[in-house]
Motif scaffolding. Sequence first.
Motif, short mmCIF file in Angstrom:
data_model
loop_
_atom_site.label_atom_id
_atom_site.label_comp_id
_atom_site.label_asym_id
_atom_site.label_seq_id
_atom_site.Cartn_x
_atom_site.Cartn_y
_atom_site.Cartn_z
N VAL A 1 -0.94 3.00 8.63
CA VAL A 1 -2.18 2.02 8.85
C VAL A 1 -3.24 2.52 6.77
O VAL A 1 -3.48 1.90 6.42
CB VAL A 1 -3.02 1.63 9.32
N VAL A 2 -3.70 3.71 7.11
CA VAL A 2 -4.05 4.36 6.17
C VAL A 2 -3.86 5.31 5.62
O VAL A 2 -3.62 4.52 3.46
CB VAL A 2 -5.56 5.10 7.07
N PHE A 3 -3.32 6.03 5.80
CA PHE A 3 -2.20 6.68 4.60
C PHE A 3 -1.56 7.23 3.39
O PHE A 3 -1.55 7.12 2.33
CB PHE A 3 -2.51 8.59 5.54
N PHE A 4 -0.56 6.12 4.44
CA PHE A 4 0.64 6.04 3.12
C PHE A 4 0.34 4.53 2.61
O PHE A 4 1.02 5.19 1.09
CB PHE A 4 1.91 5.03 4.80
N PRO A 5 -0.70 4.06 2.75
CA PRO A 5 -0.83 2.89 1.58
C PRO A 5 -2.38 3.35 0.26
O PRO A 5 -1.33 3.27 -0.55
CB PRO A 5 -1.38 1.42 2.75
N VAL A 6 -2.85 4.21 1.08
CA VAL A 6 -3.29 4.86 -0.02
C VAL A 6 -3.01 6.07 -1.60
O VAL A 6 -3.37 6.41 -2.34
CB VAL A 6 -4.67 6.06 0.32
N ILE A 7 -1.83 6.62 -0.63
CA ILE A 7 -0.67 7.30 -1.47
C ILE A 7 -0.82 6.71 -1.88
O ILE A 7 -0.21 6.71 -3.34
CB ILE A 7 -0.37 8.13 -0.04
N LEU A 8 0.50 5.42 -1.58
CA LEU A 8 0.97 4.77 -2.37
C LEU A 8 -0.31 4.27 -3.60
O LEU A 8 0.86 4.44 -4.65
CB LEU A 8 1.80 3.57 -1.89
N ILE A 9 -0.72 3.86 -3.28
CA ILE A 9 -1.75 3.23 -4.64
C ILE A 9 -2.14 3.80 -5.10
O ILE A 9 -2.18 4.01 -6.38
CB ILE A 9 -3.11 2.48 -4.09
N GLY A 10 -2.11 5.15 -5.10
CA GLY A 10 -2.31 6.74 -5.78
C GLY A 10 -1.80 7.16 -6.73
O GLY A 10 -2.06 6.99 -7.99
N MET A 11 -0.19 7.22 -6.62
CA MET A 11 0.54 7.38 -6.58
C MET A 11 1.17 6.60 -8.37
O MET A 11 1.54 6.50 -9.28
CB MET A 11 2.06 7.47 -5.98
N VAL A 12 0.73 5.16 -7.74
CA VAL A 12 0.98 3.76 -8.87
C VAL A 12 0.26 4.02 -10.01
O VAL A 12 0.09 4.31 -11.05
CB VAL A 12 0.64 2.21 -8.02
N VAL A 13 -1.23 4.22 -9.91
CA VAL A 13 -2.64 4.62 -10.73
C VAL A 13 -2.32 5.50 -11.80
O VAL A 13 -2.43 5.73 -12.25
CB VAL A 13 -4.29 4.34 -9.67
N GLY A 14 -2.02 6.16 -10.44
CA GLY A 14 -1.31 8.34 -11.29
C GLY A 14 -0.04 7.95 -11.52
O GLY A 14 -0.12 8.95 -12.72
N LEU B 1 3.10 7.61 -11.11
CA LEU B 1 3.97 7.46 -10.67
C LEU B 1 5.26 6.64 -9.64
O LEU B 1 5.23 6.29 -8.55
CB LEU B 1 4.02 9.04 -9.08
N MET B 2 5.40 5.27 -10.64
CA MET B 2 5.94 4.09 -9.73
C MET B 2 7.00 4.61 -9.87
O MET B 2 7.66 4.03 -8.89
CB MET B 2 5.44 2.91 -10.72
N TYR B 3 7.65 4.90 -10.70
CA TYR B 3 8.89 5.67 -10.04
C TYR B 3 9.94 5.96 -8.39
O TYR B 3 10.56 6.04 -8.09
CB TYR B 3 9.60 6.42 -11.27
N ILE B 4 8.54 6.48 -7.72
CA ILE B 4 8.34 7.68 -6.95
C ILE B 4 7.34 6.33 -5.82
O ILE B 4 8.21 6.83 -4.72
CB ILE B 4 7.63 8.82 -7.21
N ALA B 5 7.19 5.66 -6.19
CA ALA B 5 6.32 4.73 -5.40
C ALA B 5 6.53 3.61 -4.95
O ALA B 5 6.96 3.45 -3.43
CB ALA B 5 4.56 4.61 -5.99
N PHE B 6 7.20 3.13 -5.96
CA PHE B 6 7.94 1.58 -5.44
C PHE B 6 9.72 2.35 -4.68
O PHE B 6 9.93 1.65 -3.09
CB PHE B 6 8.73 1.13 -6.74
N PRO B 7 10.00 3.56 -4.40
CA PRO B 7 11.40 3.59 -3.73
C PRO B 7 10.54 3.81 -2.36
O PRO B 7 11.78 3.34 -1.57
CB PRO B 7 12.14 5.02 -4.48
N LEU B 8 9.60 4.69 -1.89
CA LEU B 8 8.95 5.01 -1.20
C LEU B 8 8.41 3.64 -0.15
O LEU B 8 8.80 3.80 1.28
CB LEU B 8 8.13 5.90 -0.48
N LEU B 9 7.70 2.99 -0.90
CA LEU B 9 7.49 1.80 -0.34
C LEU B 9 8.71 0.86 0.36
O LEU B 9 8.79 0.56 0.97
CB LEU B 9 6.99 1.00 -1.25
N ILE B 10 9.58 0.79 -1.02
CA ILE B 10 11.38 0.28 -0.22
C ILE B 10 11.55 1.06 1.41
O ILE B 10 11.29 -0.08 2.42
CB ILE B 10 11.91 0.17 -0.89
N ILE B 11 11.71 1.80 1.12
CA ILE B 11 11.94 2.73 3.20
C ILE B 11 11.29 2.39 3.21
O ILE B 11 11.01 2.43 4.87
CB ILE B 11 12.00 4.76 2.04
N GLY B 12 9.79 2.63 3.08
CA GLY B 12 9.12 2.05 4.39
C GLY B 12 9.29 0.89 4.94
O GLY B 12 9.26 0.43 6.32
#
Length: 76
Positions: free
Chosen positions: A36-49, A51-62
């Motif tokens: 609920v907390v860490f995974f979304p924060v990490i994904l948002i941090g990756m997008v801001v940083g 790293l969209m090409y890594i964050a998007f597949p992780l979001l799909i897998i989740g």
Amino acid sequence: MMLSLLFAICMIWFIGKFFIFGIKTSWGILKLLCTVVFFPVILIGMVVGGLMYIAFPLLIIGGVIAVYVKKRGSGP
């Protein structure tokens, strides 16, 4: 002497049961916090940083995992 030994054994058993219960409870809380907390924060941090090409597949897998667990009947 025998009563003291019996008391000590029962106390060790009692404390051991509560220790195992505490471990199981904290593991459940940790899983909830991670999903609920860490995974979304990490994904948002990756997008801001950038790293969209890594964050998007992780979001799909989740999302696929979330749908699979829901369809499997883990809830009411």
